[in-house]
Design a protein around this motif. Structure first.
Motif: not given
Length: 383
Positions: A109-114, A164-165, A327-335, A337-339
């Motif tokens: 997944h993007v979240n896990k990998s990033m 869980e991310l 961008d939506r995936t990454v921004q969600g992860a930043i908001e 607190a995952v990234l």
């Protein structure tokens, strides 16, 4: 002319058309090693065959049917590849296996990998197979949990291990802190925690655990549970969809020798395999069952149907990255607190573009515009 020979000739012309010389199959750098002798080459148009490994996120099941189809249907052979498909498991983190140099490709997944990339892993997304997300948070219909903010004050099952991310990001964006507002329980990889009412809600994927619920018998009726017995919050529908299964490789490996060419051929053959599973899902179910899966035929048929729905129709062509979805995936992860920051150069598109040229040259439809979801009848236990 035999079918295999026809594929061989076609593969040779495809490689030439894409500007990929057959001689580029030999002498690759990095971990990919040529076959020891010509007798080991599966395709007689190849001077040598490049051996690579792809690590899956989990055990053999229809979630990964496209890779098994690419192998069984000769697409890897046609493009001068000998591919080892390595199953995942609870103790296997695919992107970390690739980052350590023990495999060339990972499905992740993007979240896990990033998150791994932010922690120093030298990995990059080279092809985004799944266009849509599949995460659900499922509760009983009488639970009162109909939205993410309803999770506050409840007990919640979660698999952990990076799964869980996406959920935690969505919860935080909805004003629910998973560390303080809910009691998180370690969830097994089945639906027993919900069925036994040990948690108010649990994680599920549309293609797997949700089916496990619907193939379970309601002891009060003696019949299978129905969708109306449950409340399923679909993160994708709630606006918190994250990009899931994509293909990853190491930046440094791709930069060595002709490894970018190997990756292009791997992508092309894999995309052909996924198109095969779109066009004949039943055949791909049988391929997965032949791998010794513990999941039954009706469960795998459900999974194949749902996996196809995550890929097809493919808006821009299978494997092409949707920048807005990234961008939506990454921004969600930043908001959530995952990234901590947006990853720099976390994906590249050139390899998939070259791969899709091969796929289309082979006569494959890369968008699947006409694909439609099938009706799958589940039976008890997914048999």
């Amino acid at each position: 002319m035999t079918t295999q020979r026809k594929r061989t000739v076609r593969a040779a012309s495809l490689l030439a058309a894409a500007g990929l010389a057959l001689t580029a199959c030999s002498g690759m750098g990095g971990e990919a090693q040529p076959a020891a002798a010509p007798a080991a080459t599966a395709n007689d148009a190849c001077e040598t065959v490049d051996s690579v490994t792809v690590v899956l996120q989990w055990v053999a099941q229809a979630q990964f049917a496209g890779y098994y189809a690419a192998d069984a249907n000769g697409h890897y052979d046609d493009l001068c590849l000998d591919v080892t498909i390595q199953e995942g498991g609870t103790n296997v983190v695919p992107q970390q296996v690739v980052a350590s140099g023990n495999a060339q490709f990972a499905v992740s997944h993007v979240n896990k990998s990033m998150v791994s990339r932010e922690q120093g892993a030298d990995i990059v997304n080279i092809g985004q197979v799944f266009e849509r997300g599949a995460y659900l948070q499922v509760s009983w219909a009488d639970s009162g949990i109909d939205s993410l903010d309803d999770l506050a004050g409840t007990t919640m099952g979660s698999w952990g291990g990076g799964n869980e991310l996406a959920l935690y990001s969505a919860m935080r964006a909805s004003g629910v802190d998973p560390t303080t507002d809910v009691q998180v329980l370690q969830q097994p990889f089945d639906m027993s925690m919900l069925l036994n009412r040990e948690a108010d809600s649990v994680q599920a994927k549309t293609y797997n655990e949700y089916a496990q619920l619907l193939e379970s018998v309601n002891p009060e009726t003696g019949e299978l549970y129905q969708p109306e017995d449950f409340s399923a919050i679909n993160l994708q529908d709630e606006g918190f969809g994250t990009l899931e299964d994509g293909i990853y490789a190491r930046d440094s490996w791709l930069a060595e020798g002709d490894n970018a060419d190997i990756a292009t051929r791997f992508l092309a053959a894999s995309y052909m395999g996924w198109a095969d599973c779109r066009d004949d899902g039943d055949a791909c179910v049988q391929l997965v069952l032949q791998q010794g899966s513990a999941l039954g035929t009706s469960h795998q048929a459900w999974m194949m149907n749902e996996i196809n729905a995550l890929i097809w129709p493919s808006t821009n062509g299978i494997g092409r990255m949707d920048e807005a979805a990234w961008d939506r995936t990454v921004q969600g992860a930043i908001e959530g607190a995952v990234l901590t920051a947006e990853p720099v150069d976390g994906y590249r598109t050139d390899l998939t573009e070259a791969a899709l040229a091969l796929v289309e040259e082979a006569g494959y439809d890369i968008t699947g515009t006409d694909w439609q979801r099938a009706e799958v009848e589940l039976v008890e236990g997914g048999r």
